[in-house]
Design a protein around this motif. Structure first.
Motif, short mmCIF file in Angstrom:
data_model
loop_
_atom_site.label_atom_id
_atom_site.label_comp_id
_atom_site.label_asym_id
_atom_site.label_seq_id
_atom_site.Cartn_x
_atom_site.Cartn_y
_atom_site.Cartn_z
N LYS A 1 0.82 -1.21 0.00
CA LYS A 1 0.00 0.00 0.00
C LYS A 1 0.86 1.27 0.00
N SER A 2 2.15 1.10 -0.26
CA SER A 2 3.10 2.22 -0.32
C SER A 2 3.20 2.98 0.99
N ILE A 3 3.05 2.27 2.08
CA ILE A 3 3.25 2.84 3.40
C ILE A 3 4.73 2.69 3.74
N LYS A 4 5.31 3.72 4.33
CA LYS A 4 6.71 3.66 4.74
C LYS A 4 6.84 2.64 5.87
N VAL A 5 7.55 1.54 5.58
CA VAL A 5 7.69 0.43 6.52
C VAL A 5 9.18 0.17 6.76
N GLY A 6 9.54 0.02 8.03
CA GLY A 6 10.93 -0.28 8.38
C GLY A 6 11.24 -1.76 8.22
N ASP A 7 12.51 -2.09 8.39
CA ASP A 7 12.95 -3.47 8.30
C ASP A 7 12.42 -4.27 9.49
N ILE A 8 12.25 -5.55 9.29
CA ILE A 8 11.87 -6.45 10.38
C ILE A 8 13.11 -6.68 11.24
N MET A 9 12.95 -6.53 12.54
CA MET A 9 14.04 -6.76 13.48
C MET A 9 13.69 -7.94 14.37
N GLU A 10 14.69 -8.74 14.66
CA GLU A 10 14.53 -9.87 15.58
C GLU A 10 14.98 -9.43 16.96
N LEU A 11 14.09 -9.47 17.93
CA LEU A 11 14.41 -9.14 19.31
C LEU A 11 14.19 -10.38 20.17
N PRO A 12 14.73 -10.40 21.38
CA PRO A 12 14.48 -11.55 22.25
C PRO A 12 12.98 -11.83 22.46
N SER A 13 12.18 -10.79 22.41
CA SER A 13 10.73 -10.95 22.62
C SER A 13 9.98 -11.32 21.35
N GLY A 14 10.65 -11.32 20.20
CA GLY A 14 10.00 -11.65 18.95
C GLY A 14 10.34 -10.65 17.85
N ARG A 15 9.68 -10.80 16.71
CA ARG A 15 9.92 -9.91 15.58
C ARG A 15 9.11 -8.62 15.73
N ILE A 16 9.69 -7.55 15.18
CA ILE A 16 9.06 -6.23 15.26
C ILE A 16 9.43 -5.42 14.02
N PHE A 17 8.53 -4.52 13.60
CA PHE A 17 8.86 -3.54 12.57
C PHE A 17 8.09 -2.27 12.87
N ASN A 18 8.48 -1.18 12.22
CA ASN A 18 7.73 0.06 12.39
C ASN A 18 7.17 0.51 11.05
N PHE A 19 6.19 1.41 11.14
CA PHE A 19 5.64 2.03 9.94
C PHE A 19 5.29 3.47 10.27
N ALA A 20 5.16 4.29 9.23
CA ALA A 20 4.87 5.71 9.42
C ALA A 20 3.60 6.08 8.69
N ASP A 21 2.85 7.02 9.28
CA ASP A 21 1.70 7.56 8.57
C ASP A 21 2.18 8.65 7.62
N ASP A 22 1.26 9.34 6.98
CA ASP A 22 1.62 10.35 5.99
C ASP A 22 2.25 11.60 6.59
N GLU A 23 2.22 11.75 7.93
CA GLU A 23 2.84 12.89 8.60
C GLU A 23 4.14 12.50 9.32
N GLU A 24 4.66 11.32 8.99
CA GLU A 24 5.91 10.81 9.56
C GLU A 24 5.81 10.48 11.05
N ASN A 25 4.61 10.17 11.52
CA ASN A 25 4.44 9.63 12.87
C ASN A 25 4.73 8.14 12.76
N TYR A 26 5.57 7.63 13.64
CA TYR A 26 5.97 6.22 13.58
C TYR A 26 5.25 5.39 14.62
N PHE A 27 4.93 4.14 14.25
CA PHE A 27 4.25 3.19 15.11
C PHE A 27 4.97 1.85 14.96
N ALA A 28 4.87 1.01 15.98
CA ALA A 28 5.55 -0.28 15.96
C ALA A 28 4.52 -1.40 15.90
N VAL A 29 4.94 -2.52 15.32
CA VAL A 29 4.10 -3.72 15.25
C VAL A 29 4.95 -4.88 15.75
#
Length: 124
Positions: free
Chosen positions: A92-120
């Motif tokens: 959907k052409s959303i700015k999405v970061g790389d998937i990172m492996e952490l001890p708690s599991g996998r995580i990535f971030n994404f940004a909305d159209d105003e460059e606010n970042y959120f994690a998944v």
């Protein structure tokens, strides 16, 4: 005692564009779109979710409460379909970061159209 998150206040430059991002690109629903005097708020959430995001005008809130920190809150989303969601956001052409492996599991971030970042985070 506090026992759950009810709403997350997000202060944005363009409420309508932000609403469109959350509804059109992420599939959230508009729960409310209310106006009271100069104040307008738009509440969005995934279908059936217990927690919602309330979109407020950053400019108006800054005028009403100049000392308030209007920076992006840190919001972590959980998903049962991590890889599918990651692919869907990228498609959907959303700015999405790389998937990172952490001890708690996998995580990535994404940004909305105003460059606010959120994690998944992958919900196991």
């Amino acid at each position: 005692m506090l026992n759950k998150i009810g709403q997350i206040m997000l202060y944005v430059n363009n409420q309508d564009a932000s609403r469109d991002f959350w509804t059109e690109k992420l599939g959230f629903e508009v729960i409310a779109d209310e106006t009271n005097g100069p104040m307008r708020w738009i509440e969005v959430a995934p279908k059936g979710a217990a927690t919602s995001i309330v979109l407020h005008s950053k400019e108006l809130i800054a005028k009403m409460n100049p000392e308030m920190n209007l920076g992006t809150p840190s919001i972590m989303y959980y998903t049962d379909n991590f890889d599918a969601l990651y692919s869907d956001l990228k498609n959907k052409s959303i700015k999405v970061g790389d998937i990172m492996e952490l001890p708690s599991g996998r995580i990535f971030n994404f940004a909305d159209d105003e460059e606010n970042y959120f994690a998944v985070s992958e919900k196991k």
